[in-house]
Each structure stands twice: as C-alpha cells, then as structure tokens.
Design a protein around this motif. Structure first.
Motif, PDB file in Angstrom:
ATOM      1  N   MET A  43      -2.359  -9.774 -10.670  1.00  0.00           N
ATOM      2  CA  MET A  43      -2.231 -10.765  -9.608  1.00  0.00           C
ATOM      3  C   MET A  43      -0.773 -10.971  -9.222  1.00  0.00           C
ATOM      4  SD  MET A  43      -4.139 -12.701  -7.657  1.00  0.00           S
ATOM      5  CE  MET A  43      -5.680 -13.022  -8.536  1.00  0.00           C
ATOM      6  N   ARG A  44       0.099 -10.916 -10.189  1.00  0.00           N
ATOM      7  CA  ARG A  44       1.519 -11.108  -9.879  1.00  0.00           C
ATOM      8  C   ARG A  44       2.018 -10.019  -8.933  1.00  0.00           C
ATOM      9  NH1 ARG A  44       6.306  -9.371 -10.318  1.00  0.00           N
ATOM     10  NH2 ARG A  44       8.105 -10.781 -10.477  1.00  0.00           N
ATOM     11  N   GLU A  45       1.613  -8.767  -9.179  1.00  0.00           N
ATOM     12  CA  GLU A  45       2.029  -7.679  -8.295  1.00  0.00           C
ATOM     13  C   GLU A  45       1.478  -7.875  -6.884  1.00  0.00           C
ATOM     14  OE1 GLU A  45       2.437  -3.600  -9.510  1.00  0.00           O
ATOM     15  OE2 GLU A  45       1.632  -4.113 -11.486  1.00  0.00           O
ATOM     16  N   LEU A  46       0.249  -8.336  -6.785  1.00  0.00           N
ATOM     17  CA  LEU A  46      -0.352  -8.567  -5.472  1.00  0.00           C
ATOM     18  C   LEU A  46       0.363  -9.695  -4.734  1.00  0.00           C
ATOM     19  CD1 LEU A  46      -4.139  -8.274  -6.405  1.00  0.00           C
ATOM     20  CD2 LEU A  46      -2.775  -6.600  -5.128  1.00  0.00           C
ATOM     21  N   ASP A  83      -6.317  -0.746 -10.298  1.00  0.00           N
ATOM     22  CA  ASP A  83      -5.054  -0.013 -10.366  1.00  0.00           C
ATOM     23  C   ASP A  83      -4.279  -0.360  -9.095  1.00  0.00           C
ATOM     24  OD1 ASP A  83      -2.925   1.702 -10.520  1.00  0.00           O
ATOM     25  OD2 ASP A  83      -4.117   3.542 -10.648  1.00  0.00           O
ATOM     26  N   VAL A  84      -3.238  -1.180  -9.239  1.00  0.00           N
ATOM     27  CA  VAL A  84      -2.502  -1.678  -8.072  1.00  0.00           C
ATOM     28  C   VAL A  84      -1.603  -0.606  -7.470  1.00  0.00           C
ATOM     29  CG1 VAL A  84      -0.951  -3.506  -7.258  1.00  0.00           C
ATOM     30  CG2 VAL A  84      -2.547  -3.978  -9.089  1.00  0.00           C
ATOM     31  N   ARG A  85      -1.257   0.425  -8.234  1.00  0.00           N
ATOM     32  CA  ARG A  85      -0.241   1.383  -7.784  1.00  0.00           C
ATOM     33  C   ARG A  85      -0.524   2.026  -6.427  1.00  0.00           C
ATOM     34  NH1 ARG A  85       0.074   4.949 -13.118  1.00  0.00           N
ATOM     35  NH2 ARG A  85      -2.156   4.454 -12.948  1.00  0.00           N
ATOM     36  N   HIS A 117      -2.226   0.896  -3.904  1.00  0.00           N
ATOM     37  CA  HIS A 117      -2.057  -0.118  -2.860  1.00  0.00           C
ATOM     38  C   HIS A 117      -0.582  -0.462  -2.696  1.00  0.00           C
ATOM     39  CE1 HIS A 117      -2.991  -3.401  -0.205  1.00  0.00           C
ATOM     40  NE2 HIS A 117      -2.392  -4.272  -0.991  1.00  0.00           N
ATOM     41  N   TRP A 118       0.126  -0.591  -3.807  1.00  0.00           N
ATOM     42  CA  TRP A 118       1.561  -0.894  -3.743  1.00  0.00           C
ATOM     43  C   TRP A 118       2.301   0.189  -2.958  1.00  0.00           C
ATOM     44  CZ3 TRP A 118       4.411  -5.060  -5.721  1.00  0.00           C
ATOM     45  CH2 TRP A 118       5.810  -4.922  -5.630  1.00  0.00           C
ATOM     46  N   GLN A 119       1.991   1.454  -3.250  1.00  0.00           N
ATOM     47  CA  GLN A 119       2.659   2.558  -2.560  1.00  0.00           C
ATOM     48  C   GLN A 119       2.367   2.530  -1.068  1.00  0.00           C
ATOM     49  OE1 GLN A 119       1.135   5.870  -4.768  1.00  0.00           O
ATOM     50  NE2 GLN A 119       2.469   5.524  -6.528  1.00  0.00           N
ATOM     51  N   SER A 120       1.125   2.222  -0.703  1.00  0.00           N
ATOM     52  CA  SER A 120       0.748   2.160   0.703  1.00  0.00           C
ATOM     53  C   SER A 120       1.500   1.045   1.425  1.00  0.00           C
ATOM     54  CB  SER A 120      -0.765   1.934   0.812  1.00  0.00           C
ATOM     55  OG  SER A 120      -1.144   1.723   2.152  1.00  0.00           O
ATOM     56  N   VAL A 121       1.548  -0.137   0.826  1.00  0.00           N
ATOM     57  CA  VAL A 121       2.241  -1.265   1.449  1.00  0.00           C
ATOM     58  C   VAL A 121       3.745  -1.030   1.462  1.00  0.00           C
ATOM     59  CG1 VAL A 121       2.695  -3.745   1.316  1.00  0.00           C
ATOM     60  CG2 VAL A 121       0.403  -2.863   0.799  1.00  0.00           C
ATOM     61  N   ASN A 122       4.255  -0.429   0.408  1.00  0.00           N
ATOM     62  CA  ASN A 122       5.700  -0.174   0.343  1.00  0.00           C
ATOM     63  C   ASN A 122       6.143   0.773   1.453  1.00  0.00           C
ATOM     64  OD1 ASN A 122       8.285  -0.504  -1.019  1.00  0.00           O
ATOM     65  ND2 ASN A 122       8.067   1.653  -1.572  1.00  0.00           N
ATOM     66  N   ALA A 123       5.278   1.696   1.843  1.00  0.00           N
ATOM     67  CA  ALA A 123       5.613   2.599   2.944  1.00  0.00           C
ATOM     68  C   ALA A 123       5.799   1.813   4.239  1.00  0.00           C
ATOM     69  CB  ALA A 123       4.516   3.649   3.111  1.00  0.00           C
ATOM     70  N   VAL A 124       4.965   0.795   4.440  1.00  0.00           N
ATOM     71  CA  VAL A 124       5.096  -0.050   5.631  1.00  0.00           C
ATOM     72  C   VAL A 124       6.378  -0.872   5.545  1.00  0.00           C
ATOM     73  CG1 VAL A 124       4.013  -1.840   7.034  1.00  0.00           C
ATOM     74  CG2 VAL A 124       2.584  -0.175   5.821  1.00  0.00           C
ATOM     75  N   LEU A 125       6.661  -1.407   4.370  1.00  0.00           N
ATOM     76  CA  LEU A 125       7.874  -2.205   4.203  1.00  0.00           C
ATOM     77  C   LEU A 125       9.126  -1.345   4.393  1.00  0.00           C
ATOM     78  CD1 LEU A 125       6.823  -4.342   1.097  1.00  0.00           C
ATOM     79  CD2 LEU A 125       6.922  -5.084   3.484  1.00  0.00           C
ATOM     80  N   SER A 126       9.057  -0.092   3.993  1.00  0.00           N
ATOM     81  CA  SER A 126      10.191   0.817   4.205  1.00  0.00           C
ATOM     82  C   SER A 126      10.418   1.044   5.695  1.00  0.00           C
ATOM     83  CB  SER A 126       9.934   2.159   3.510  1.00  0.00           C
ATOM     84  OG  SER A 126       9.904   2.002   2.106  1.00  0.00           O
ATOM     85  N   ARG A 127       9.327   1.152   6.443  1.00  0.00           N
ATOM     86  CA  ARG A 127       9.451   1.309   7.894  1.00  0.00           C
ATOM     87  C   ARG A 127      10.102   0.058   8.504  1.00  0.00           C
ATOM     88  NH1 ARG A 127       4.966   0.948  12.611  1.00  0.00           N
ATOM     89  NH2 ARG A 127       6.318   1.564  14.319  1.00  0.00           N
ATOM     90  N   VAL A 128       9.681  -1.117   8.026  1.00  0.00           N
ATOM     91  CA  VAL A 128      10.287  -2.364   8.504  1.00  0.00           C
ATOM     92  C   VAL A 128      11.781  -2.360   8.222  1.00  0.00           C
ATOM     93  CG1 VAL A 128      10.415  -4.862   8.100  1.00  0.00           C
ATOM     94  CG2 VAL A 128       8.181  -3.740   8.332  1.00  0.00           C
TER      95      VAL A 128
END
Length: 282
Positions: free
Chosen positions: A116-119, A164-166, A168-179
């Motif tokens: 939950m903390r990672e989410l 397994d959050v990894r 999802h984290w990688q997918s969202v991080n790609a969007v944040l990198s674009r931002v």
C-alpha cells in the motif's frame, strides 16, 4: 514567459490529495514501528527485526519517545513517510481491526502495508504531476494511471498481499518520466545525473536547473545556494545533504521525507506544499 511548473488552476487536481496522502498516525496501528527492519546505526539506536514491534511502541500504538526521537538516537524514524498508507490499511483494508486485538490478521496486515505504501507514493507523484501546466499533454495517461492505482488500493487484503507492484510502478514511472521531460525541456543543457553517485560532492552555488537527479545519491552533498528549480529529484537520496540557501521552490517530485533527511535553514526556498523541518536551523 509562464512558469511550466506552476499549478494549472481549476484544470488540475489540487483538491485535498496532499492531506489524504499524508500520514495520520492516530488512525494507524503503528505499522511503521513494526513492519520495517532496521540496524543500529546513526539513524537508529538499536537493531530491530522486521515485523517486530519497536521497543518504543506503546499499547495505544503511539510512540513513547515521539517528541525526542532525534535526541534518543532515532532520526531515521523522523524521515519515514508512509504517504497515508498506514491509515488506509488499518481503517479501509482491514476495516479498523487491529493486529493486537486480532492476532490472526497480523501477518497479512504486515504484508499489505509495504504494498500500500508503494501505491500511495505513486498516487502522490501522479497527483503532483497533474498540477503542472507543462504536463497537460500527458493528462490522459496520468488520469488513467491515477484511476488504476486508486483501484489497486481498494483491493481486499488477500489480493493486496499477492500483488506484485513492480509492473504497475514501471508503467506509471514511464508516464512520470514523460512529464519530467515536458516540464524540463525549456531548460538549456540540463545536467544528466540520473542514479549518479554524488555522495559528498561540492555543488555550492551550482546551476542545477532542470537537472535529472532521479535516484541520485546526494548523501552529504554540499548544495548550499544551489539552483534546483525544475530539477527532477524523484527517489534522490538527500540524507545529510546541505540545502542551506538552495532554491527548491519548483523542484519536481520533491517529497517531505527528502527535506526531513537533509539540512537546511530559513533561506532554503521550498514549494508551498512542503513544510520546513523543525530540526533545520532558523
């Protein structure tokens, strides 16, 4: 020229996300005092195995030395941030049932908490990105990422324990990198220091505008009077970094625990949503 990091007003999600994603210890069952392991060091006075209550945890789940943590050798506790995951797990996922009153829930609760903390940390970054003017081209992706992350936070205990959050984290991080690229693209020749070992480095008065400092190790670095506007600092380790006089007023993805882990003073420029740590010099 408008500031690309400025809030986008009514078109964004300013709302109350910052309040919701901050720890409410009174609504938690001391999970951050139980779940993590720590070793005796400059950050912690004693060893503590994972999933074992800290010796300072009280029967009501409060901390017996909360107002003296630094003096008692526990500065590491003062820089921990669960992003509101504690109260979410305790009051929503487990509907107010505490692990002491119902010992059979303890292991699942302790497993769910770091998930939950990672989410919740992802939710913080996504919501922060949605307040940036320059991120508007990425709003559809950000909104989808927020909705999916919110959905995951509402899963039941068993589903969260197996999640397994990894991916999802990688997918969202790609969007944040674009931002990050959208916001920083107006800066001329920004430094590329992603994941760099910058421990103890001298950046006194350095121009780090728009620098990519994602995951950089800035432990003990001299950043006095450095210009960190629009610098992407997501995941940067700022323990002991000297931020006196530094300008972090528009740093990207800066979080409270990074400030709490560093040193600063009254001349350090901060984003309005973050607080000046009490232990900083005036």
């Amino acid at each position: 020229m408008p500031d690309p990091s400025a809030p986008a007003g009514a078109a964004t999600t300013e709302g109350d996300f910052r309040t919701r994603l901050r720890a409410d210890c009174a609504s938690c069952f001391g999970l951050c005092c139980v779940v993590p392991a720590f070793s005796a060091s400059a950050d912690f006075a004693v060893d503590k195995p994972a999933r074992t209550p800290c010796r300072n945890l009280l029967a009501d789940f409060g901390c017996g030395i909360h107002d003296r943590l630094r003096d008692k050798g526990f500065p590491g506790c003062t820089v921990y941030d669960c992003f509101g995951a504690g109260q979410q797990v305790c009051q929503v996922t487990f509907a107010g049932t505490d692990w002491r009153g119902a010992p059979d829930t303890a292991e699942r609760m302790f497993t769910v908490f770091p998930v939950m903390r990672e989410l919740h940390e992802l939710l913080w970054y996504v919501n922060e990105a949605l307040t940036l003017r320059a991120a508007r081209p990425a709003h559809p992706e950000l909104t989808a990422a927020r909705e999916e992350t919110e959905r995951l936070t509402l899963l039941g205990p068993d589903a969260l324990a197996e999640l397994d959050v990894r991916p999802h984290w990688q997918s969202v991080n790609a969007v944040l990198s674009r931002v990050s690229e959208l916001v920083r693209r107006g800066v001329r020749r920004p430094a590329e220091l992603r994941g760099a070992d910058l421990i103890g480095r001298d950046f006194h008065k350095a121009d780090l505008r728009g620098a990519n400092l994602r995951g950089a190790f800035l432990i003990g670095a001299d950043l006095r009077r450095a210009d960190l506007r629009l610098a992407d600092v997501v995941g940067a380790d700022t323990r002991g970094a000297d931020l006196r006089g530094a300008d972090l007023s528009t740093s990207l993805f800066l979080i409270q625990s990074q400030l709490d882990a560093a040193r600063g003073d009254g001349t350090t420029k901060l984003p309005p949503a973050l607080a000046r740590p009490a232990h900083w010099a005036s």
